[in-house]
Design an enzyme around this catalytic site. Structure first.
Site, PDB file in Angstrom:
ATOM      1  N   TYR A   5       0.836  -1.205   0.000  1.00 31.41           N
ATOM      2  CA  TYR A   5       0.000   0.000   0.000  1.00 31.41           C
ATOM      3  C   TYR A   5       0.868   1.251   0.000  1.00 31.41           C
ATOM      4  CZ  TYR A   5      -3.731   3.271   0.889  1.00 31.41           C
ATOM      5  OH  TYR A   5      -4.607   4.307   0.752  1.00 31.41           O
TER       6      TYR A   5
ATOM      7  N   PHE B 129      -7.176  22.234 -23.968  1.00 29.21           N
ATOM      8  CA  PHE B 129      -7.451  20.812 -24.095  1.00 29.21           C
ATOM      9  C   PHE B 129      -8.679  20.530 -23.237  1.00 29.21           C
ATOM     10  CE2 PHE B 129      -7.245  16.319 -23.073  1.00 29.21           C
ATOM     11  CZ  PHE B 129      -7.274  15.816 -24.364  1.00 29.21           C
ATOM     12  N   THR B 130      -9.504  19.577 -23.698  1.00 27.29           N
ATOM     13  CA  THR B 130     -10.821  19.344 -23.081  1.00 27.29           C
ATOM     14  C   THR B 130     -10.756  19.183 -21.558  1.00 27.29           C
ATOM     15  OG1 THR B 130     -10.529  17.013 -23.638  1.00 27.29           O
ATOM     16  CG2 THR B 130     -11.821  18.337 -25.171  1.00 27.29           C
TER      17      THR B 130
ATOM     18  N   ASP C  82       1.827  20.754 -20.075  1.00 21.18           N
ATOM     19  CA  ASP C  82       1.128  19.499 -20.311  1.00 21.18           C
ATOM     20  C   ASP C  82       2.102  18.664 -21.131  1.00 21.18           C
ATOM     21  OD1 ASP C  82      -0.319  17.368 -21.330  1.00 21.18           O
ATOM     22  OD2 ASP C  82      -2.201  18.475 -21.304  1.00 21.18           O
TER      23      ASP C  82
ATOM     24  N   LYS D 116       0.012   8.235 -23.083  1.00 26.57           N
ATOM     25  CA  LYS D 116       0.476   8.701 -24.396  1.00 26.57           C
ATOM     26  C   LYS D 116       1.979   8.373 -24.524  1.00 26.57           C
ATOM     27  CE  LYS D 116      -3.666  10.600 -24.038  1.00 26.57           C
ATOM     28  NZ  LYS D 116      -3.912  11.954 -23.606  1.00 26.57           N
TER      29      LYS D 116
ATOM     30  N   ARG E 118     -12.915  16.256 -33.714  1.00 24.74           N
ATOM     31  CA  ARG E 118     -12.294  17.333 -32.950  1.00 24.74           C
ATOM     32  C   ARG E 118     -12.771  18.624 -33.604  1.00 24.74           C
ATOM     33  NH1 ARG E 118     -11.947  15.793 -28.263  1.00 24.74           N
ATOM     34  NH2 ARG E 118     -10.059  14.867 -27.435  1.00 24.74           N
TER      35      ARG E 118
ATOM     36  N   PHE F 106     -18.658  15.407 -26.130  1.00 26.93           N
ATOM     37  CA  PHE F 106     -18.255  14.587 -27.272  1.00 26.93           C
ATOM     38  C   PHE F 106     -18.176  13.105 -26.937  1.00 26.93           C
ATOM     39  CE2 PHE F 106     -13.888  13.948 -25.828  1.00 26.93           C
ATOM     40  CZ  PHE F 106     -13.727  15.001 -24.950  1.00 26.93           C
TER      41      PHE F 106
HETATM   42  C1  PLP Z   1      -5.050  12.738 -22.945  1.00 26.40           C
HETATM   43  C2  PLP Z   1      -4.656  14.097 -22.585  1.00 26.40           C
HETATM   44  C3  PLP Z   1      -4.885  14.603 -21.303  1.00 26.40           C
HETATM   45  C4  PLP Z   1      -5.680  13.865 -20.243  1.00 26.40           C
HETATM   46  O1  PLP Z   1      -5.094  12.690 -19.888  1.00 26.40           O
HETATM   47  P1  PLP Z   1      -5.933  11.381 -19.459  1.00 26.40           P
HETATM   48  O2  PLP Z   1      -4.881  10.394 -19.129  1.00 26.40           O
HETATM   49  O3  PLP Z   1      -6.769  10.993 -20.626  1.00 26.40           O
HETATM   50  O4  PLP Z   1      -6.758  11.746 -18.284  1.00 26.40           O
HETATM   51  C5  PLP Z   1      -4.418  15.874 -21.027  1.00 26.40           C
HETATM   52  N1  PLP Z   1      -3.786  16.610 -21.952  1.00 26.40           N
HETATM   53  C6  PLP Z   1      -3.570  16.162 -23.196  1.00 26.40           C
HETATM   54  C7  PLP Z   1      -2.856  17.028 -24.189  1.00 26.40           C
HETATM   55  C8  PLP Z   1      -3.999  14.898 -23.560  1.00 26.40           C
HETATM   56  O5  PLP Z   1      -3.799  14.469 -24.812  1.00 26.40           O
END
Ligand code: PLP
Length: 465
Positions: free
Chosen positions: A79, A131-132, A222, A265, A389, A456
């Site tokens: 843990y 970004f969303t 980011d 990513k 998008r 979306f």
């Molecule tokens: C995917 C993404 C996020 C969010 O990450 P999650 O792992 O999906 O929560 C934030 N910023 C960018 C540019 C992304 O492509």
């Protein structure tokens, strides 16, 4: 014997071979018709089993290496204080250079913690395009996002090599208008997903650093696709070609105070994320808050094995051979489509090829959802899944309640890392061509269900009669 003529430009291939295969299902046109109707013409609502080539996202869809899978068996599921957490900290320190790490279940968990820690109601967060999930967390914390990306980013035809760059005059105006005390940080995306996976130059990041330092404003990146960004710097920025991607990544990160990361990513894993910072005070607050929302500060919602896979994935992700093949595949697909005169966002981005749905369906106004329809048509044609998008992703303005009308109305063909072959890319390109050839007779869509947040993902549509 006749002489063989060897081409002067030699082909390249991926720096790996396949050890395990995963079968995919081929469907009939009738099955796809039924599936897209059931999904409300939203590719997010399709079942994966009904998809042949899945280019919905590069998020969490990477293939892990044998070394990463071996690491999964070495998960320390304690843990507290799992050894895999310390491996992850070391990987982030070595390759990104940040001092402190707060693990989270994925990128948005890190965005939530950063937003709640730094943003006060009424604050303004400038950034190079929204970004969303990032913007939503900024808004939920009481902040307002202001876009300060260069104007070229909004023009799909502009060939600017660093379309992700910050417009320094715009940034300075936002700081002057609102006062530095209202700006908790500048959010620097590298690469910029919503602009088409477009990079930020090292020179621009340095200029952002100098400008914000004058006002005492921190910069949080980011860093979701910062390795891809580093590759573009190596390829395109004067004076950078002799450096490794690894070196450029470190240098780029050194111009920021920390980052949020979606491990799904660049870092080559299926789940996970983190917030990193050089600021001990922010670290203390964030590692306290993470306990409330994610998990203890040494796992943050990830299993030990997930942290091990990510630590190993980070080390693989910064190898020049890997990233060249990764982006090379995206460019192969994009060049093939563009070669037929089909409009795409230029230059081709790092993780995806973006089709310009506004130009392809120039008979459809934006509120008839051309990109949503184009994504559905690609599925119907060959079982290729892409994502919208455009106006649907942009959502509504919280102040007026109207649709936001972004200039970019795109369909994203996102390439998972180390998953598909060049033959898959050929099938995708041919499907795009087939859909393009019947564009003039393609109708628009009506939205028949609209969820409140990030619409979306779950909105439903019907074709116009
Ligand atoms: C995917 C993404 C996020 C969010 O990450 P999650 O792992 O999906 O929560 C934030 N910023 C960018 C540019 C992304 O492509």
């Amino acid at each position: 014997m006749s002489e063989l003529s060897v081409p002067s430009r030699r082909s390249w291939a991926e720096p790996w071979k396949v050890k395990v295969v995963e079968p995919v299902r081929l469907t009939t046109p009738e099955q796809r018709e039924a599936a897209i109707r059931e999904a409300g013409w939203n590719t997010f609502l399709l079942r994966s089993d009904d998809v042949y080539i899945d280019l919905l996202t590069d998020s969490g869809t990477s293939a892990m290496s044998d070394n990463q899978w071996a690491g999964m068996m070495l998960g320390d599921e304690a843990y507290a204080g799992s050894r895999n957490f310390y491996h992850l900290v070391e990987a982030v320190q070595e390759h990104y250079g940040y001092r402190y790490l707060v693990p989270t279940h994925q990128g948005r968990g890190a965005e939530h913690i950063l937003s709640q820690t730094l943003i006060k109601p009424g604050d303004v967060v400038p950034g190079n395009m929204y970004f969303t999930t990032t913007r939503l967390h900024q808004e939920l914390a009481g902040g307002r996002f202001v876009d300060v990306i260069i104007p070229e980013a909004h023009d799909p035809a502009s060939e600017h090599p660093f379309k992700g760059n910050v417009d320094l005059d715009a940034l300075e105006s936002v700081i002057r208008e609102n006062g530095k005390d209202r700006i908790p940080y500048v959010c620097l995306h590298a690469t910029v997903n919503m602009a088409g996976g477009q990079p930020v130059s090292l020179e621009n990041a340095r200029a952002v650093r100098e400008l914000t330092a004058r006002y005492g404003i921190p910069v949080y990146m980011d860093a979701t696709r910062a390795v891809e960004n580093a590759y573009f710097i190596q390829q395109r920025e004067p004076g950078q070609s002799a450096k490794s991607v690894k070196e450029i990544l470190r240098e780029f990160c050194s111009l920021t105070d920390g980052c949020t990361m979606s491990g799904k990513k660049d870092p080559l894993v299926n789940i996970g994320g983190w917030l990193a910072t050089n600021d001990p005070a922010l670290y203390e607050e964030a590692s306290n808050l993470v306990v409330v929302y994610e998990g203890l500060h040494t796992y943050g919602g990830m299993a030990g094995r997930d942290m091990e896979a990510m630590a190993r994935g980070i080390a693989e992700s910064v190898q020049d051979d890997h990233i060249r093949a990764r982006i090379g595949q995206v460019e192969y697909l994009g060049n093939k489509i563009a070669g037929w005169g089909i409009p795409i966002v230029k230059p081709i981005g790092g993780h995806a090829v973006y089709l310009d749905a506004r130009a392809i369906y120039d008979h459809l106004p934006q509120d008839r959802f051309p990109a949503q329809m184009l994504a559905a048509q690609l599925y119907l044609d060959a079982g290729v899944r892409a994502m919208e998008r455009g106006i649907v992703s942009a959502g509504r303005d919280p102040a007026t309640g109207d649709h936001r009308y972004p200039r970019l109305e795109l369909v994203r063909l996102t390439i998972p890392r180390r998953v598909y072959t060049q033959a898959h890319m050929d099938v995708v390109a041919e499907s795009v061509a087939a859909v393009y050839s019947v564009r003039k007779s393609t109708p628009g869509l009506r939205m028949v269900y609209e969820p409140k947040y990030l619409r979306f993902f779950q909105a439903r549509f019907e074709p116009e009669a």
